[in-house]
Design a protein around this motif. Structure first.
Motif, PDB file in Angstrom:
ATOM      1  N   ILE A   1       0.837  -1.204   0.000  1.00 26.70           N
ATOM      2  CA  ILE A   1       0.000   0.000   0.000  1.00 26.70           C
ATOM      3  C   ILE A   1       0.869   1.251   0.000  1.00 26.70           C
ATOM      4  N   LEU A   2       1.922   1.251   0.812  1.00 26.03           N
ATOM      5  CA  LEU A   2       2.838   2.394   0.840  1.00 26.03           C
ATOM      6  C   LEU A   2       3.532   2.577  -0.504  1.00 26.03           C
ATOM      7  N   LEU A   3       3.921   1.472  -1.128  1.00 20.36           N
ATOM      8  CA  LEU A   3       4.569   1.548  -2.435  1.00 20.36           C
ATOM      9  C   LEU A   3       3.619   2.090  -3.496  1.00 20.36           C
ATOM     10  N   SER A   4       2.385   1.608  -3.485  1.00 20.64           N
ATOM     11  CA  SER A   4       1.396   2.089  -4.453  1.00 20.64           C
ATOM     12  C   SER A   4       1.122   3.580  -4.260  1.00 20.64           C
ATOM     13  N   SER A   5       1.053   4.018  -3.002  1.00 22.37           N
ATOM     14  CA  SER A   5       0.825   5.434  -2.739  1.00 22.37           C
ATOM     15  C   SER A   5       1.994   6.281  -3.219  1.00 22.37           C
ATOM     16  N   THR A   6       3.211   5.767  -3.042  1.00 20.73           N
ATOM     17  CA  THR A   6       4.391   6.489  -3.524  1.00 20.73           C
ATOM     18  C   THR A   6       4.376   6.620  -5.039  1.00 20.73           C
ATOM     19  N   PHE A   7       4.048   5.536  -5.730  1.00 18.51           N
ATOM     20  CA  PHE A   7       3.938   5.585  -7.191  1.00 18.51           C
ATOM     21  C   PHE A   7       2.895   6.609  -7.625  1.00 18.51           C
ATOM     22  N   ARG A   8       1.770   6.613  -6.917  1.00 18.15           N
ATOM     23  CA  ARG A   8       0.685   7.518  -7.300  1.00 18.15           C
ATOM     24  C   ARG A   8       1.095   8.973  -7.087  1.00 18.15           C
ATOM     25  N   TYR A   9       1.772   9.257  -5.980  1.00 15.74           N
ATOM     26  CA  TYR A   9       2.219  10.624  -5.726  1.00 15.74           C
ATOM     27  C   TYR A   9       3.233  11.074  -6.777  1.00 15.74           C
ATOM     28  N   LEU A  10       4.165  10.191  -7.135  1.00 14.24           N
ATOM     29  CA  LEU A  10       5.152  10.548  -8.156  1.00 14.24           C
ATOM     30  C   LEU A  10       4.473  10.832  -9.490  1.00 14.24           C
ATOM     31  N   ALA A  11       3.476  10.007  -9.840  1.00 13.63           N
ATOM     32  CA  ALA A  11       2.754  10.227 -11.097  1.00 13.63           C
ATOM     33  C   ALA A  11       1.996  11.553 -11.084  1.00 13.63           C
ATOM     34  N   ASP A  12       1.362  11.869  -9.958  1.00 15.10           N
ATOM     35  CA  ASP A  12       0.615  13.119  -9.880  1.00 15.10           C
ATOM     36  C   ASP A  12       1.537  14.334  -9.859  1.00 15.10           C
ATOM     37  N   LEU A  13       2.688  14.201  -9.198  1.00 20.20           N
ATOM     38  CA  LEU A  13       3.645  15.314  -9.187  1.00 20.20           C
ATOM     39  C   LEU A  13       4.228  15.568 -10.570  1.00 20.20           C
ATOM     40  N   LEU A  14       4.424  14.489 -11.334  1.00 19.81           N
ATOM     41  CA  LEU A  14       4.911  14.666 -12.701  1.00 19.81           C
ATOM     42  C   LEU A  14       3.865  15.317 -13.594  1.00 19.81           C
ATOM     43  N   GLY A  15       2.617  15.320 -13.128  1.00 15.48           N
ATOM     44  CA  GLY A  15       1.584  16.016 -13.896  1.00 15.48           C
ATOM     45  C   GLY A  15       1.823  17.515 -13.983  1.00 15.48           C
ATOM     46  N   PHE A  16       2.608  18.073 -13.054  1.00 20.26           N
ATOM     47  CA  PHE A  16       2.936  19.492 -13.126  1.00 20.26           C
ATOM     48  C   PHE A  16       3.889  19.790 -14.276  1.00 20.26           C
ATOM     49  N   ALA A  17       4.645  18.771 -14.728  1.00 16.59           N
ATOM     50  CA  ALA A  17       5.644  19.017 -15.763  1.00 16.59           C
ATOM     51  C   ALA A  17       5.004  19.404 -17.092  1.00 16.59           C
ATOM     52  N   GLY A  18       3.824  18.844 -17.384  1.00 14.47           N
ATOM     53  CA  GLY A  18       3.173  19.133 -18.662  1.00 14.47           C
ATOM     54  C   GLY A  18       2.883  20.603 -18.878  1.00 14.47           C
ATOM     55  N   PRO A  19       2.051  21.215 -18.029  1.00 12.75           N
ATOM     56  CA  PRO A  19       1.746  22.644 -18.246  1.00 12.75           C
ATOM     57  C   PRO A  19       2.962  23.547 -18.105  1.00 12.75           C
ATOM     58  N   LEU A  20       3.892  23.201 -17.194  1.00 14.29           N
ATOM     59  CA  LEU A  20       5.074  24.040 -17.023  1.00 14.29           C
ATOM     60  C   LEU A  20       5.967  24.019 -18.263  1.00 14.29           C
ATOM     61  N   CYS A  21       6.161  22.817 -18.844  1.00 17.96           N
ATOM     62  CA  CYS A  21       6.985  22.727 -20.054  1.00 17.96           C
ATOM     63  C   CYS A  21       6.320  23.419 -21.231  1.00 17.96           C
ATOM     64  N   ILE A  22       5.009  23.249 -21.371  1.00 22.18           N
ATOM     65  CA  ILE A  22       4.294  23.897 -22.469  1.00 22.18           C
ATOM     66  C   ILE A  22       4.355  25.413 -22.322  1.00 22.18           C
ATOM     67  N   TYR A  23       4.210  25.890 -21.085  1.00 19.48           N
ATOM     68  CA  TYR A  23       4.314  27.328 -20.840  1.00 19.48           C
ATOM     69  C   TYR A  23       5.710  27.840 -21.201  1.00 19.48           C
ATOM     70  N   GLY A  24       6.749  27.085 -20.830  1.00 24.55           N
ATOM     71  CA  GLY A  24       8.103  27.502 -21.169  1.00 24.55           C
ATOM     72  C   GLY A  24       8.362  27.501 -22.663  1.00 24.55           C
ATOM     73  N   ILE A  25       7.826  26.512 -23.382  1.00 23.67           N
ATOM     74  CA  ILE A  25       8.024  26.450 -24.830  1.00 23.67           C
ATOM     75  C   ILE A  25       7.340  27.627 -25.519  1.00 23.67           C
ATOM     76  N   VAL A  26       6.101  27.902 -25.111  1.00 22.84           N
ATOM     77  CA  VAL A  26       5.371  29.022 -25.727  1.00 22.84           C
ATOM     78  C   VAL A  26       6.058  30.350 -25.420  1.00 22.84           C
TER      79      VAL A  26
END
Length: 387
Positions: free
Chosen positions: A228-253
């Protein structure tokens, strides 16, 4: 990279100072980078014969038996660290390429160790997978030696950076520090495998000498707490990486909208060890680099999300099966009248047990969403802000 410039590992072959070691070998940045190539070459030289000859031969003692595939201790942690290592190597390669284009001569030592490190890390994954499927942990000694050598060489490079006053405002220092941490953690994973194997053999030989009082909570934690702890860690990492999308697109534009008239010759060149050192934020001003980072972030996000789903579903199914076995074993020991005072049949009790255990299983499926919800809400707000 400017055309017509000759390829040279240390820069300009016509300048003797590029290969000078009068001030010490470790004070020459090119030789320090060459030293960092040694662990990668060692791993490729050792593992390729084992991979293509050892496992390719039918007469070899090392054969793959998928029906006896057992995960070694730290299996999931190893894969997480390896994926992060590959990502950092890509960043190191991009930083070396961009820095090389700014300079007047080609310096292969800025990006060649990163390229070889990426290949070596990929080879280590293939090598470990074959060792694990064949259940032959003795060959992990090669990986342990590789992690130790890589940790030492990167630590030397980081130490020389600190000695010359290179700190966190430079991207190369930050990448080197991350590599030192990752190599150290991977080395610790190998030590843990050795420790668990040795302790298991010793305990099997002498037998158990102590009896621990039974506890259902301790048993539940040992059986399902870590997944359960491992699954939660994976989920948090995946959700935190969700910030990379809009930030990278904003930087490119932003980089495409702002006209950049500053040439590389007009840039404030900060040189150490005879090469240009890029600031931490300077790499993010390159649209091509941001596009690559966006792609890698999406790949890592989907990988962590899939791993979280897999671990959660597997844990939920195991919990449901364990509860069903325990409850059915109890039902077989008691009569129907004792359990329901004659008001329910055994079939109705079985249906009730199956429904309750199924709800517990679905609770484990969905419970990571509870603590991942704040991060997801923040992702949604960031996307709306970019739009």
């Amino acid at each position: 990279m400017a055309g017509g410039m000759p390829l040279s590992f240390c820069g300009n072959n016509k300048v003797p100072s590029a290969y000078s070691v009068d001030n010490g070998v470790l004070n020459n940045g090119c030789f320090v980078d060459a030293l960092n190539l040694v662990p990668h070459v060692f791993l490729l030289f050792i593992t390729f014969p084992i991979l293509f000859i050892g496992w390719g031969s039918q007469s070899s003692k090392v054969q793959i038996h998928h029906n006896t595939w057992l995960h070694f201790p730290g299996h999931n942690m190893r894969w997480i660290l390896t994926f992060l290592l590959l990502f950092v190597h890509v960043c190191e390669f991009a930083e070396g390429i961009v820095s090389n284009t700014i300079m007047s001569t080609n310096h292969l030592h800025l990006f060649m160790p990163a390229f070889m490190g990426f290949i070596a890390a990929t080879t280590s994954v293939v090598y470990y997978h074959n060792i694990e499927t064949s259940n032959f942990p003795k060959l992990l000694l090669v990986l342990f030696i590789y992690w130790v050598l890589a940790f030492i060489t990167k630590s030397i490079k980081l130490w020389k950076f600190a000695e010359f006053g290179i700190r966190f405002k430079y991207l190369r220092f930050c990448i080197t520090a991350l590599l030192v941490i990752l190599y150290g953690l991977l080395m610790a994973v190998e030590i843990n495998v050795i420790r668990v194997r040795v302790c298991h053999q010793i305990s099997s030989y002498f037998g158990k000498t102590s009896v621990i009082p039974p506890s259902i909570w301790r048993s539940m934690y040992k059986a399902f707490g870590r997944p359960i702890l491992l699954s939660s860690t994976f989920r948090y990492l995946a959700d935190l990486l969700g910030f990379a999308g809009p930030l990278c697109i904003y930087g490119i534009v932003r980089n495409l909208e702002v006209e950049n008239n500053v040439t590389s010759a007009n840039k404030n060149m900060e040189n150490y060890f005879g090469v240009y050192f890029m600031h931490t934020t300077e790499l993010l001003e390159n649209s091509s680099v941001l596009a690559v980072l966006l792609f890698l972030a999406l790949v890592l996000q989907r990988t962590f999300l899939q791993a979280s789903y897999y671990v959660t579903i597997e844990t939920g199914i195991n919990l449901r099966g364990a509860l069903l076995a325990m409850i059915y074993n109890k039902i077989l020991r008691l009569s129907t009248s004792n359990m329901s005072m004659g008001e329910m049949t055994l079939g109705e009790i079985n249906n009730l047990v199956a429904i309750e255990t199924n709800q517990l299983m679905w609770f484990l499926f969905l419970c990571p969403n509870l603590w991942a919800m704040p991060v997801q809400v923040r992702d949604l707000c960031l996307y709306k802000k970019q739009l």
